[in-house]
Design an enzyme around this catalytic site. Structure first.
Site, PDB file in Angstrom:
ATOM      1  N   LEU A 296       0.834  -1.192   0.000  1.00 20.15           N
ATOM      2  CA  LEU A 296       0.000   0.000   0.000  1.00 20.15           C
ATOM      3  C   LEU A 296       0.866   1.238   0.000  1.00 20.15           C
ATOM      4  CD1 LEU A 296      -2.579  -1.213   2.652  1.00 20.15           C
ATOM      5  CD2 LEU A 296      -2.560  -1.596   0.176  1.00 20.15           C
ATOM      6  N   ASP A 404      -2.537  -1.445  11.287  1.00 20.82           N
ATOM      7  CA  ASP A 404      -1.443  -2.381  11.071  1.00 20.82           C
ATOM      8  C   ASP A 404      -0.167  -1.938  11.793  1.00 20.82           C
ATOM      9  OD1 ASP A 404      -0.196  -4.607  10.070  1.00 20.82           O
ATOM     10  OD2 ASP A 404      -0.222  -3.976   7.974  1.00 20.82           O
ATOM     11  N   GLU A 407       5.155  -2.663  15.533  1.00 18.92           N
ATOM     12  CA  GLU A 407       6.290  -3.411  16.078  1.00 18.92           C
ATOM     13  C   GLU A 407       7.653  -2.835  15.698  1.00 18.92           C
ATOM     14  OE1 GLU A 407       3.183  -6.181  14.211  1.00 18.92           O
ATOM     15  OE2 GLU A 407       4.349  -4.433  13.628  1.00 18.92           O
ATOM     16  N   ASP A 471       0.158 -12.272   9.696  1.00 13.61           N
ATOM     17  CA  ASP A 471       0.398 -12.622   8.290  1.00 13.61           C
ATOM     18  C   ASP A 471       0.779 -14.086   8.114  1.00 13.61           C
ATOM     19  OD1 ASP A 471      -0.054  -9.946   7.927  1.00 13.61           O
ATOM     20  OD2 ASP A 471       2.044  -9.423   7.606  1.00 13.61           O
TER      21      ASP A 471
END
Length: 681
Positions: A296, A404, A407, A471
Site C-alpha cells: 500500500l 497495522d 512493532e 500474516d
C-alpha cells in the site's frame, strides 16, 4: 518449616514473606510463589552486554551478561527481604500490595533473573499471543514485539531462505503481540509490569524463570479457584473491549483491493448468496508495487493518488451503507517519504529523530522509506487521531480499518519524552492502539466503528477492540500456516483479549508458495466459527486464488458466510459474556473443564463459548480427525445430528463438514440445530 510471617504492613495484604530454617518463602495466600535457599537463589543479577540488530521489523537480540551475582545470604529489613553478597545488600525484595518489587542495588547491574516456584508437572500458558504453542512448559519465550517471521521453523527451506534474505524467517516464539504474563494449573498468574525486554523461561521444570533487562522489576500476582475466574481477573486488570458491532458479526467482511472494480466484484459475492457486513479495501489510499508484492502507499489522505484508484469514494461508501454494508480501510503509524503528509508531519515535529542529529529517523520497509510517528508526544497522538483517523477516515464514512504494524520502533531513535527506546519499543503498540481508540471515541463511535490490530503488549486490551492473527503463510505448515490462527486466539484470550480473527485464505505468498483450493475451503470453515469473518487477497493477489476466482470458491465463501451470520445471536451472547466476565469467545477446552489435565495441551480445537465445540481441519489432505469431547454430557454433531458420548472420537471431516458439536441442553440448541439447513441453502 514456616516459622514466622513478615510483610503484613496493612490489613488484607495477601502477599507475604515467611522465614524458614534455610531461607525464606513468598506466599500469595496459600500459594507458594517464590522460595529462596542458599544453593538455589531466588534472584540473580548481572551487567548486560547486549547486541541488537533490526532489519525490516525483524530483530536479532543477544546478550552476554557479565559479573553475575548469585546471592546466597539474606536478611530481613523491616517488611522487605535483602539478598547479600559478601555481606553487602545487593538485591531488595519488597511487597507492594499484591505485587513484588525486585530491585538490583549494585551500581551498573541491569539484568534481573527471578525464579518463581514451580510444582512438578505444572502446566503453564500465556505469553500474550503465541502462534506455535499454547502450553509454554519446556520452552523459553522472549517478550519483544516484532515481525513473527515467514515459516517460523528453522527446519524448513522457506524459513532458511527468509533468514538469508534479512533475518525474516522467525522462530516459534516470535510474536507481534507478546505479553509477560503467565498462568499456571495451580490457577495463579504472574504478570511482569514493565515494558522492557524480558524472557519467560519454562525450560526447567523446577522453576518459572523470568529474565528482565532493567534495574528493577515489578511482578503482580493473581489467584482464583479456576481458570475462568482467573481470566476474569486478568481481563479486569488489563481492560475489556467493547462489544462487537452488529454489522461485524452479522455478515462476512469481504477483502478486495483492485481499486474501483472492488465494488463490482463485491456484487458477485452478493449474487452468489453471501451475507456481507463489510467491504474492506486496504488499497483506499493507493498502492506500491515491490518485490515482496503489492504493498500500500503509506500516505493516509484522500488525494490525487487515492481519488484515481477510488473515484468519488465517499458517495460509494454512502451507497453501500444504505444497503447495510460498511466500508473498511487501512492505516499504520508510519508515513512514506514520498507522500503528501510527510513534509507536514516533519515540520510539526511528529517524527522520531536520529540520536546524532535532528534529522527524521527513516525506516526501510522494503524498497521504500518511512518516518515513524513519535507517539510519546501528546501533540502527535492528537494530530494523528484527529487529522488522519478522524477527518480523513471516519468523517468520510469509513466504519473500520486494519490498524497495522506497531512493532517497528527501532532501539536507536530519539524520542520526544526522552524515554529509552528499548523500553518504549514494547509500549509502542499500546500507544498506537490508544490513538485509534481515541479517534473512534472522538466521533462517538466506540462499539460501532471497528479497528483491528496484530501488534500488542500489556495494556493493549483496554484500547483495541479486535485482534487479527497477523500474516500467516498460505499453507498448512505447523508454525506459520492456518493452524497458528487457533493457537493465537486461544493464548491471547487467556490474557484478556475477547475477540480474535484471521485473514481468511492466509496472507504471505513467497518463493512459489501459493494458495490451494483446499486451503481456501478449509480457511472458510475455520473463519465461519470466529467472531469476525474477513477475507484477504494476500500480498501477491495476482499469483494466488481469490474467493471470486472460481464459481466453486465463491459458493464456498457464500455458504460459510451464511453459517457465520446465522450464529450472530450466539456471538452477541458471547459479547455479553465478555463484557460481564472477560471470557474470550474462543476458549481452550480446559477453561470450562479444568479437572481434566489431558486437555491442558489441546490447541487444535476449541470451545466457541461454552456450548459449541469446533475442531477445524488444519492439516493438508485430512478427511478424518481425532476430536476430544470434554465433560460428562453428550455432544451433538452439527451436520448429522448424531450424539456422541464424552471422550476421544475419530470423526469424518471431508471438505465442507468440519467437526462441530453442540451441547443438546444449550439454550441455543435450536439455533445450532439449523446449521446444517443454513449450510445447504
Amino acid at each position: 518449616m514456616v516459622q514466622k510471617s513478615r510483610g503484613e504492613r496493612k490489613q488484607g495484604v495477601k502477599l507475604r514473606f515467611f522465614e524458614s530454617r534455610d531461607g525464606f518463602e513468598l506466599r500469595f495466600g496459600s500459594h507458594l510463589v517464590l522460595r529462596h535457599v542458599s544453593d538455589c537463589p531466588a534472584v540473580v543479577i548481572a551487567r548486560g552486554a547486549p547486541s541488537i540488530e533490526m532489519y525490516r521489523g525483524n530483530y536479532r537480540i543477544d546478550d552476554s551478561p557479565e559479573g553475575i551475582i548469585r546471592c546466597a545470604d539474606w536478611r530481613a529489613d523491616g517488611a522487605d527481604m535483602l539478598l547479600l553478597d559478601a555481606g553487602e545488600p545487593t538485591v531488595r525484595l519488597g511487597i507492594e500490595g499484591r505485587a513484588l518489587r525486585v530491585e538490583a542495588l549494585r551500581s551498573g547491574y541491569d539484568r534481573i533473573t527471578t525464579r518463581f516456584f514451580a510444582e512438578p508437572g505444572e502446566a503453564v500458558w500465556g505469553g500474550g499471543e503465541q502462534m506455535s504453542y499454547l502450553m509454554l512448559a519446556g520452552r523459553r519465550f522472549p517478550m519483544w514485539t516484532s515481525e513473527p517471521g515467514v515459516g517460523r521453523d528453522k527446519s524448513t527451506e522457506l524459513t532458511r531462505i527468509m533468514d538469508a534474505e534479512g533475518m525474516a524467517g522467525g522462530d516459534y516464539w516470535n510474536s507481534n503481540y507478546p505479553q509477560p504474563t503467565f498462568l499456571t494449573s495451580r490457577w495463579i498468574a504472574v504478570h511482569l509490569d514493565d515494558f522492557g525486554y524480558s524472557v519467560l523461561d519454562f525450560s526447567d521444570p523446577a522453576t518459572h524463570r523470568v529474565d528482565y533487562w532493567g534495574t528493577q522489576a515489578r511482578f503482580e500476582f493473581f489467584a482464583a479457584d479456576g481458570p475462568a475466574e482467573l481470566v476474569d481477573r486478568l481481563s479486569t486488570r488489563f481492560g475489556r473491549q467493547p462489544a462487537l458491532p452488529d454489522w461485524a458479526i452479522g455478515g462476512a467482511i469481504v477483502g478486495l483491493k483492485s481499486g474501483a472494480s472492488s465494488f463490482e466484484r463485491l456484487e458477485r459475492f452478493l449474487d452468489a448468496g453471501a451475507v456481507v457486513g463489510g467491504l474492506w479495501c486496504e488499497d483506499w489510499a493507493g498502492v506500491r508495487e515491490t518485490s515482496f508484492g503489492r504493498r500500500l502507499f503509506w500516505d493516509w489522505v484522500r488525494g490525487a493518488r487515492s481519488e484515481q484508484r477510488y473515484p468519488d469514494l465517499r458517495t460509494r461508501i454512502a451507497a453501500l451503507e444504505e444497503r447495510g454494508i460498511r466500508f473498511l480501510a487501512y492505516v499504520n503509524p508510519y508515513l512514506a517519504v514520498d507522500g503528501t503528509l510527510f513534509e507536514q508531519a516533519k515540520a510539526d515535529g511528529h517524527f522520531c529523530l536520529r540520536q546524532d542529529s535532528d534529522e527524521v529517523y527513516l525506516v526501510d520497509f522494503g524498497e521504500f522509506y518511512c518516518g515513524v510517528l513519535d507517539f510519546t508526544r501528546a501533540a502527535t497522538r492528537d494530530w494523528f487521531a484527529e487529522h488522519i483517523l478522524g477527518r480523513e477516515m471516519l468523517d468520510n464514512g469509513i466504519a473500520g480499518w486494519m490498524a497495522d504494524f506497531g512493532e517497528y520502533l527501532p532501539t536507536d531513535v530519539r524520542l520526544a519524552d526522552g524515554s529509552d527506546p528499548m523500553e518504549a519499543h514494547n509500549r509502542w503498540p499500546v500507544l498506537w492502539a490508544e490513538v485509534n481508540a481515541r479517534a473512534v471515541a472522538s466521533r462517538g463511535k466506540t462499539g460501532e466503528a471497528l479497528f483491528f490490530m496484530r501488534a500488542g503488549f500489556s495494556g493493549v486490551q483496554a484500547h483495541c477492540p479486535l485482534l487479527w492473527a497477523g500474516d500467516q503463510s498460505v499453507d498448512f505448515t505447523r508454525h506459520d500456516g492456518i493452524g497458528t490462527v487457533l493457537t493465537g486466539a486461544l493464548s491471547a484470550g487467556l490474557v484478556g483479549n475477547a475477540y480474535s480473527h484471521s485473514d481468511c485464505g492466509g496472507y504471505t505468498s513467497l518463493h512459489g508458495n501459493v494458495r490451494t483450493e483446499e486451503l481456501m475451503q478449509r480457511w472458510c470453515e475455520l473463519a465461519a466459527f470466529a467472531p469476525v469473518m474477513r477475507s484477504h487477497e494476500g500480498n501477491r493477489p495476482d499469483d494466488n486464488l481469490q474467493y471470486d476466482s472460481t464459481a466453486e470458491l465463491l459458493a464456498c465463501f457464500a455458504r460459510w458466510s451464511r453459517v457465520h451470520a446465522h450464529l450472530a445471536p450466539y456471538v452477541r451472547h458471547l459479547c455479553d459474556e465478555a463484557q460481564e466476565t472477560g471470557l474470550p469467545a474462543q476458549r481452550p477446552l480446559f477453561l470450562h473443564y479444568p479437572d481434566d489435565p489431558t486437555l491442558f495441551t489441546v490447541q487444535d480445537q476449541y470451545l466457541y463459548g461454552a456450548d459449541l465445540l469446533v475442531a477445524p481441519v488444519v492439516e493438508q489432505g485430512i478427511e478424518r480427525r481425532s476430536v476430544v469431547l470434554p465433560g460428562k454430557g453428550p455432544w451433538r454433531h452439527c451436520w448429522t445430528g448424531e450424539e456422541f458420548a464424552p471422550g476421544v472420537h475419530q470423526i469424518p471431516a471431508p471438505i465442507g463438514m468440519p467437526p462441530v458439536f453442540f451441547r443438546p441442553d444449550s439454550g441455543f440448541a435450536p439455533l445450532f440445530g439449523r446449521l446444517a439447513e443454513i449450510w445447504k441453502q
